[in-house]
Design a protein around this motif. Structure first.
Motif, PDB file in Angstrom:
ATOM      1  N   ALA A 108     -12.061  -8.955  36.791  1.00 29.85           N
ATOM      2  CA  ALA A 108     -12.316 -10.382  37.003  1.00 29.85           C
ATOM      3  C   ALA A 108     -12.860 -11.069  35.748  1.00 29.85           C
ATOM      4  N   LYS A 109     -13.618 -10.340  34.911  1.00 24.86           N
ATOM      5  CA  LYS A 109     -14.203 -10.943  33.712  1.00 24.86           C
ATOM      6  C   LYS A 109     -13.169 -11.131  32.600  1.00 24.86           C
ATOM      7  N   LEU A 110     -11.928 -10.649  32.813  1.00 21.03           N
ATOM      8  CA  LEU A 110     -10.893 -10.871  31.790  1.00 21.03           C
ATOM      9  C   LEU A 110     -10.502 -12.344  31.724  1.00 21.03           C
ATOM     10  N   ALA A 111     -11.005 -13.139  32.664  1.00 26.24           N
ATOM     11  CA  ALA A 111     -10.811 -14.584  32.571  1.00 26.24           C
ATOM     12  C   ALA A 111     -11.629 -15.155  31.410  1.00 26.24           C
ATOM     13  N   ASP A 112     -12.550 -14.353  30.892  1.00 24.37           N
ATOM     14  CA  ASP A 112     -13.467 -14.786  29.829  1.00 24.37           C
ATOM     15  C   ASP A 112     -12.954 -14.248  28.477  1.00 24.37           C
ATOM     16  N   GLU A 113     -12.777 -15.145  27.526  1.00 23.31           N
ATOM     17  CA  GLU A 113     -12.157 -14.762  26.246  1.00 23.31           C
ATOM     18  C   GLU A 113     -12.969 -13.689  25.497  1.00 23.31           C
ATOM     19  N   THR A 114     -14.309 -13.814  25.549  1.00 24.54           N
ATOM     20  CA  THR A 114     -15.139 -12.822  24.842  1.00 24.54           C
ATOM     21  C   THR A 114     -14.883 -11.424  25.404  1.00 24.54           C
ATOM     22  N   VAL A 115     -14.807 -11.316  26.721  1.00 24.15           N
ATOM     23  CA  VAL A 115     -14.578 -10.006  27.341  1.00 24.15           C
ATOM     24  C   VAL A 115     -13.182  -9.493  26.978  1.00 24.15           C
ATOM     25  N   ARG A 116     -12.207 -10.400  26.952  1.00 28.14           N
ATOM     26  CA  ARG A 116     -10.844  -9.972  26.544  1.00 28.14           C
ATOM     27  C   ARG A 116     -10.883  -9.401  25.127  1.00 28.14           C
ATOM     28  N   ASN A 117     -11.640 -10.047  24.248  1.00 28.80           N
ATOM     29  CA  ASN A 117     -11.729  -9.552  22.864  1.00 28.80           C
ATOM     30  C   ASN A 117     -12.384  -8.178  22.814  1.00 28.80           C
ATOM     31  N   TRP A 118     -13.463  -7.995  23.557  1.00 32.88           N
ATOM     32  CA  TRP A 118     -14.121  -6.674  23.572  1.00 32.88           C
ATOM     33  C   TRP A 118     -13.145  -5.612  24.046  1.00 32.88           C
ATOM     34  N   LEU A 119     -12.499  -5.886  25.198  1.00 31.08           N
ATOM     35  CA  LEU A 119     -11.670  -4.856  25.835  1.00 31.08           C
ATOM     36  C   LEU A 119     -10.366  -4.602  25.071  1.00 31.08           C
ATOM     37  N   SER A 120     -10.023  -5.527  24.164  1.00 34.77           N
ATOM     38  CA  SER A 120      -8.773  -5.325  23.405  1.00 34.77           C
ATOM     39  C   SER A 120      -8.900  -4.145  22.442  1.00 34.77           C
ATOM     40  N   GLU A 121     -10.129  -3.665  22.209  1.00 36.85           N
ATOM     41  CA  GLU A 121     -10.303  -2.505  21.321  1.00 36.85           C
ATOM     42  C   GLU A 121     -10.155  -1.167  22.063  1.00 36.85           C
ATOM     43  N   LEU A 122      -9.950  -1.227  23.374  1.00 39.37           N
ATOM     44  CA  LEU A 122      -9.841   0.007  24.162  1.00 39.37           C
ATOM     45  C   LEU A 122      -8.390   0.501  24.212  1.00 39.37           C
ATOM     46  N   ASP A 123      -8.225   1.727  24.678  1.00 34.92           N
ATOM     47  CA  ASP A 123      -6.876   2.279  24.833  1.00 34.92           C
ATOM     48  C   ASP A 123      -6.361   2.068  26.255  1.00 34.92           C
ATOM     49  N   VAL A 124      -7.268   2.205  27.223  1.00 37.09           N
ATOM     50  CA  VAL A 124      -6.869   2.050  28.623  1.00 37.09           C
ATOM     51  C   VAL A 124      -7.849   1.123  29.333  1.00 37.09           C
ATOM     52  N   VAL A 125      -7.301   0.122  29.991  1.00 35.73           N
ATOM     53  CA  VAL A 125      -8.136  -0.768  30.810  1.00 35.73           C
ATOM     54  C   VAL A 125      -7.636  -0.649  32.239  1.00 35.73           C
ATOM     55  N   LYS A 126      -8.470  -0.071  33.086  1.00 39.84           N
ATOM     56  CA  LYS A 126      -8.100   0.103  34.499  1.00 39.84           C
ATOM     57  C   LYS A 126      -8.650  -1.090  35.273  1.00 39.84           C
ATOM     58  N   VAL A 127      -7.741  -1.875  35.885  1.00 39.70           N
ATOM     59  CA  VAL A 127      -8.162  -3.050  36.654  1.00 39.70           C
ATOM     60  C   VAL A 127      -7.795  -2.844  38.133  1.00 39.70           C
ATOM     61  N   SER A 128      -8.178  -3.798  38.973  1.00 41.75           N
ATOM     62  CA  SER A 128      -7.853  -3.689  40.403  1.00 41.75           C
ATOM     63  C   SER A 128      -6.992  -4.860  40.851  1.00 41.75           C
ATOM     64  N   THR A 129      -6.035  -4.589  41.692  1.00 44.24           N
ATOM     65  CA  THR A 129      -5.289  -5.673  42.363  1.00 44.24           C
ATOM     66  C   THR A 129      -4.981  -5.190  43.774  1.00 44.24           C
ATOM     67  N   ASP A 130      -5.907  -5.482  44.673  1.00 46.60           N
ATOM     68  CA  ASP A 130      -5.751  -4.967  46.037  1.00 46.60           C
ATOM     69  C   ASP A 130      -5.078  -5.982  46.950  1.00 46.60           C
ATOM     70  N   THR A 131      -5.019  -7.231  46.485  1.00 49.11           N
ATOM     71  CA  THR A 131      -4.610  -8.280  47.423  1.00 49.11           C
ATOM     72  C   THR A 131      -3.617  -9.241  46.768  1.00 49.11           C
ATOM     73  N   CYS A 132      -3.161 -10.191  47.581  1.00 46.92           N
ATOM     74  CA  CYS A 132      -2.086 -11.056  47.092  1.00 46.92           C
ATOM     75  C   CYS A 132      -2.403 -12.527  47.219  1.00 46.92           C
ATOM     76  N   ASN A 133      -3.480 -12.902  47.859  1.00 52.20           N
ATOM     77  CA  ASN A 133      -3.815 -14.331  47.938  1.00 52.20           C
ATOM     78  C   ASN A 133      -5.323 -14.502  48.173  1.00 52.20           C
ATOM     79  N   GLU A 134      -5.745 -15.761  48.108  1.00 52.04           N
ATOM     80  CA  GLU A 134      -7.174 -16.084  48.196  1.00 52.04           C
ATOM     81  C   GLU A 134      -7.804 -15.534  49.490  1.00 52.04           C
TER      82      GLU A 134
END
Ligand code: SF4
Length: 311
Positions: A108-134
């Protein structure tokens, strides 16, 4: 005595994973019905400097030299991207050890540019997508009020555009909640928006936050996998419906604390604890010591020790 670094522990996806726990129990921006750490105590979406980064780096410095591992993995007793010092730790790990770096995040924090920049230095980013709507998102992940489903998926899409490493998506299925055919079609569509390199279809294998949560049947899982394969190449879809097997690293000078640090991030079966005692020739009385910090919970007919946050 280590407080933040634990393992390596066997991981179904990362081999021997040396864990770095950067968030106290249980700060998260989600409150998932299936969470193995129990209900979220602090539902927050702002970052905090929970610990001094130097304290964590001191432990990482010792562990990366003395332990044999496949991945160095950032994790939390909640959501690791809520730790304001995470960027500093990732940079240190990139510059001071050679093994691949991973994070287990809900994304969820990948909506934040700073967090995207931090995580761009990693090799694997495991995220969750359990659902399809609000509606289903609020029912399953119960996010912080500032997080919307579209904002969450947009963050994943933006990250995909910028990130050249691997994005692995975890889809946790709960019987009668998000395991329907209709949900599978829609989750497939959502996954195709950010094109994860791998999709792991998971079922709750450890005691969940809500006792009514049950895993779907094997037939439902296979059906779900077939449906999402219309959207994601089937070679990229993996089903995980059992707990991991393998050897946990235990510091023989501090076995109680070593086991507790693992229990903080994942409940373990009595069988797993007994296996650790046997492999490491520990005193069986350590189980009584552990019981001061854990509670016993039965899930799917299996007894688990669950950390209760009392140390
Ligand atoms: S499963 Fe992960 S994202 Fe969901 S509440 Fe637990 S720690 Fe937070």
């Amino acid at each position: 005595m280590f407080k933040y670094v634990f393992g390596p522990v066997p991981s179904r996806r990362l081999g021997r994973s040396l864990g770095v726990n950067v968030v106290p129990l249980k700060y998260c921006n989600f409150n998932c019905i299936y969470c193995q750490l129990g209900r979220t105590k602090y539902l927050v979406n702002d970052q905090s400097m929970f610990y001094e980064p130097e304290e964590i780096i001191r432990e990482m410095e010792i562990a990366v030299k003395s332990r044999d591992y496949d991945y160095l993995t950032f994790i939390g007793d909640g959501e690791p991207t809520l730790y304001a010092g995470l960027g500093k730790l990732i940079r240190w790990a990139r510059e001071n050890q050679g093994k691949p770096l991973a994070i287990l995040t809900n994304g969820a924090k990948l909506a934040d540019e700073t967090v995207r920049n931090w995580l761009s230095e990693l090799d694997v980013v495991k995220v969750s997508t359990d659902t399809c709507n609000e509606r289903v998102f609020r029912m399953v992940n119960r996010p912080h009020r500032s997080i919307t489903f579209e904002g969450f998926i947009n963050g994943l899409e933006e990250f995909r555009e910028e990130f050249s490493g691997q994005i692995w998506s975890e889809v946790m299925l709960v019987h009668g909640v998000n395991d329907t055919e209709e949900c599978a079609e829609k989750v497939g569509e959502v996954l195709s928006r950010y094109r994860p390199d791998r999709v792991y279809l998971m079922v709750p294998t450890r005691p969940p936050a809500e006792p009514w949560v049950k895993p779907p049947t094997s037939e439902t899982l296979i059906k779900f996998a077939n449906t999402i394969s219309k959207y994601i190449n089937k070679d990229r879809i993996f089903i995980i419906d059992s707990i991991e097997r393998g050897e946990f690293y235990i510091d023989k000078n501090d076995p109680l604390n070593s086991i507790l640090n693992i229990l903080k991030v994942q409940p373990m079966t009595i069988e797993q604890i007994m296996d650790i005692i046997k492999r490491n020739k520990l005193e069986p009385g350590i189980v009584d010591e552990l019981r001061k910090f854990v509670k016993e919970v039965v899930f799917n007919g299996i007894k688990y020790l669950v950390y209760s946050g009392n140390d």
